[in-house]
Motif scaffolding. Sequence first.
Motif, PDB file in Angstrom:
ATOM      1  N   LEU A   1       0.859  -1.181   0.000  1.00 25.79           N
ATOM      2  CA  LEU A   1       0.000   0.000   0.000  1.00 25.79           C
ATOM      3  C   LEU A   1       0.895   1.230   0.000  1.00 25.79           C
ATOM      4  N   VAL A   2       0.627   2.141  -0.931  1.00 23.90           N
ATOM      5  CA  VAL A   2       1.371   3.397  -1.024  1.00 23.90           C
ATOM      6  C   VAL A   2       0.356   4.527  -0.901  1.00 23.90           C
ATOM      7  N   ALA A   3       0.478   5.313   0.168  1.00 19.40           N
ATOM      8  CA  ALA A   3      -0.486   6.374   0.444  1.00 19.40           C
ATOM      9  C   ALA A   3       0.165   7.740   0.288  1.00 19.40           C
ATOM     10  N   PHE A   4      -0.372   8.530  -0.621  1.00 18.44           N
ATOM     11  CA  PHE A   4       0.055   9.905  -0.824  1.00 18.44           C
ATOM     12  C   PHE A   4      -0.872  10.826  -0.026  1.00 18.44           C
ATOM     13  N   PRO A   5      -0.543  12.099   0.110  1.00 18.53           N
ATOM     14  CA  PRO A   5      -1.414  13.014   0.843  1.00 18.53           C
ATOM     15  C   PRO A   5      -2.844  13.013   0.312  1.00 18.53           C
ATOM     16  N   GLY A   6      -3.783  13.140   1.241  1.00 16.16           N
ATOM     17  CA  GLY A   6      -5.190  13.160   0.847  1.00 16.16           C
ATOM     18  C   GLY A   6      -6.065  13.564   2.010  1.00 16.16           C
TER      19      GLY A   6
ATOM     20  N   VAL B   1       3.823   8.577   1.556  1.00 14.84           N
ATOM     21  CA  VAL B   1       4.666   9.428   0.708  1.00 14.84           C
ATOM     22  C   VAL B   1       4.374  10.896   0.989  1.00 14.84           C
ATOM     23  N   GLY B   2       5.460  11.647   1.250  1.00 15.79           N
ATOM     24  CA  GLY B   2       5.332  13.053   1.608  1.00 15.79           C
ATOM     25  C   GLY B   2       5.544  13.218   3.101  1.00 15.79           C
ATOM     26  N   ARG B   3       6.785  13.115   3.531  1.00 14.58           N
ATOM     27  CA  ARG B   3       7.099  13.141   4.963  1.00 14.58           C
ATOM     28  C   ARG B   3       6.497  14.347   5.673  1.00 14.58           C
ATOM     29  N   ALA B   4       6.691  15.525   5.090  1.00 20.37           N
ATOM     30  CA  ALA B   4       6.239  16.756   5.749  1.00 20.37           C
ATOM     31  C   ALA B   4       4.729  16.719   5.974  1.00 20.37           C
ATOM     32  N   PHE B   5       3.989  16.211   5.002  1.00 17.60           N
ATOM     33  CA  PHE B   5       2.536  16.128   5.138  1.00 17.60           C
ATOM     34  C   PHE B   5       2.141  15.163   6.246  1.00 17.60           C
ATOM     35  N   TRP B   6       2.653  13.951   6.196  1.00 16.13           N
ATOM     36  CA  TRP B   6       2.206  12.916   7.134  1.00 16.13           C
ATOM     37  C   TRP B   6       2.655  13.211   8.565  1.00 16.13           C
ATOM     38  N   GLN B   7       3.824  13.800   8.733  1.00 17.04           N
ATOM     39  CA  GLN B   7       4.298  14.095  10.088  1.00 17.04           C
ATOM     40  C   GLN B   7       3.447  15.168  10.757  1.00 17.04           C
ATOM     41  N   ARG B   8       2.804  16.001   9.942  1.00 13.99           N
ATOM     42  CA  ARG B   8       1.926  17.013  10.509  1.00 13.99           C
ATOM     43  C   ARG B   8       0.470  16.547  10.542  1.00 13.99           C
ATOM     44  N   ALA B   9       0.039  15.797   9.527  1.00 12.35           N
ATOM     45  CA  ALA B   9      -1.366  15.373   9.436  1.00 12.35           C
ATOM     46  C   ALA B   9      -1.734  14.388  10.542  1.00 12.35           C
ATOM     47  N   VAL B  10      -0.820  13.475  10.859  1.00 14.30           N
ATOM     48  CA  VAL B  10      -1.083  12.467  11.894  1.00 14.30           C
ATOM     49  C   VAL B  10       0.154  12.355  12.778  1.00 14.30           C
ATOM     50  N   ASP B  11      -0.005  12.638  14.049  1.00 13.45           N
ATOM     51  CA  ASP B  11       1.125  12.533  14.983  1.00 13.45           C
ATOM     52  C   ASP B  11       1.121  11.128  15.591  1.00 13.45           C
ATOM     53  N   PHE B  12       1.697  10.193  14.850  1.00 13.85           N
ATOM     54  CA  PHE B  12       1.717   8.805  15.301  1.00 13.85           C
ATOM     55  C   PHE B  12       2.496   8.646  16.604  1.00 13.85           C
TER      56      PHE B  12
END
Length: 277
Positions: free
Chosen positions: A187-192, A220-231
């Motif tokens: 699974l490859v997830a881009f910003p959405g 995909v898109g480190r900057a997006f995912w690190q801000r969108a979801v704080d795992f």
Amino acid sequence: MNDREDLDRLRERIMQSPAYQLAHEDPAFLTHDDLRPLRLQMEFLKPEHALREQGIASTVVVFGSARIPAPEQAVGCGSPADTAAASRPRPHRHAHLYDEARRFARIVSTRFQQQGRRDFVIMTGGGPGIMEAANRGAFEAGARSIGLNITLPHEQAPNPYLTPELAFRFHYFALRKMHFLLRAKALVAFPGGYGTLDELFEVLTLVQTGKMPRIPIVLVGRAFWQRAVDFQYLADEGFISAQDTALFTLADRAEEIVSALTAFYQGRPPGTDAAPS
């Protein structure tokens, strides 16, 4: 009433009556509430039969926003840090990821669809944006790709790069999600937005709970995912375990995605069962 024309008219009325239609040719009958189980079954079986006929052995599922345009459609968007990009609609700032999805799909399709082999076939939601980019990459490689479109209040048309025999339309989100995962080997997830997040977290939940074997999940898109979801915050607060943060990998470029998949399957054949139970 004995007139032949009168009798023919009466017969025609009977034959035009909905009651006289064959059950499977009667749309009004098929939409009854108590026939929902039958509709669900048909919506599962139609794509399944086609995928088997086309010999699709395994898939790579690509999720991402329908709102991210191709770079040529986002004039002046450049990279996310560009001054020009800051004045563009926000999804346009991620337009460079359209090219990454396109390149990734081309690389994977070229590698795994040679000599009639149909492993790691690109599968998307079949719409525009990132979905179009991935299908486009496969198309440019001369390979097949799959689209699982869905009927929405604002109709989502299929992108033109899908393989016609592998372009499906769904009514039920649940059946569409099932088909996303039945043959998925990555699974490859881009910003959405909500749709992408819903689909991503469904897969993470299935893997976390053991309902499906682990597959590589690349965000995909480190900057997006690190801000969108704080795992990490979820782990620190004890809502997920520390090992749950290792269920996915972050990447920015197509080559990084390929490397993540290669590392995961090192010594593990692509045919490894990864279907949800």
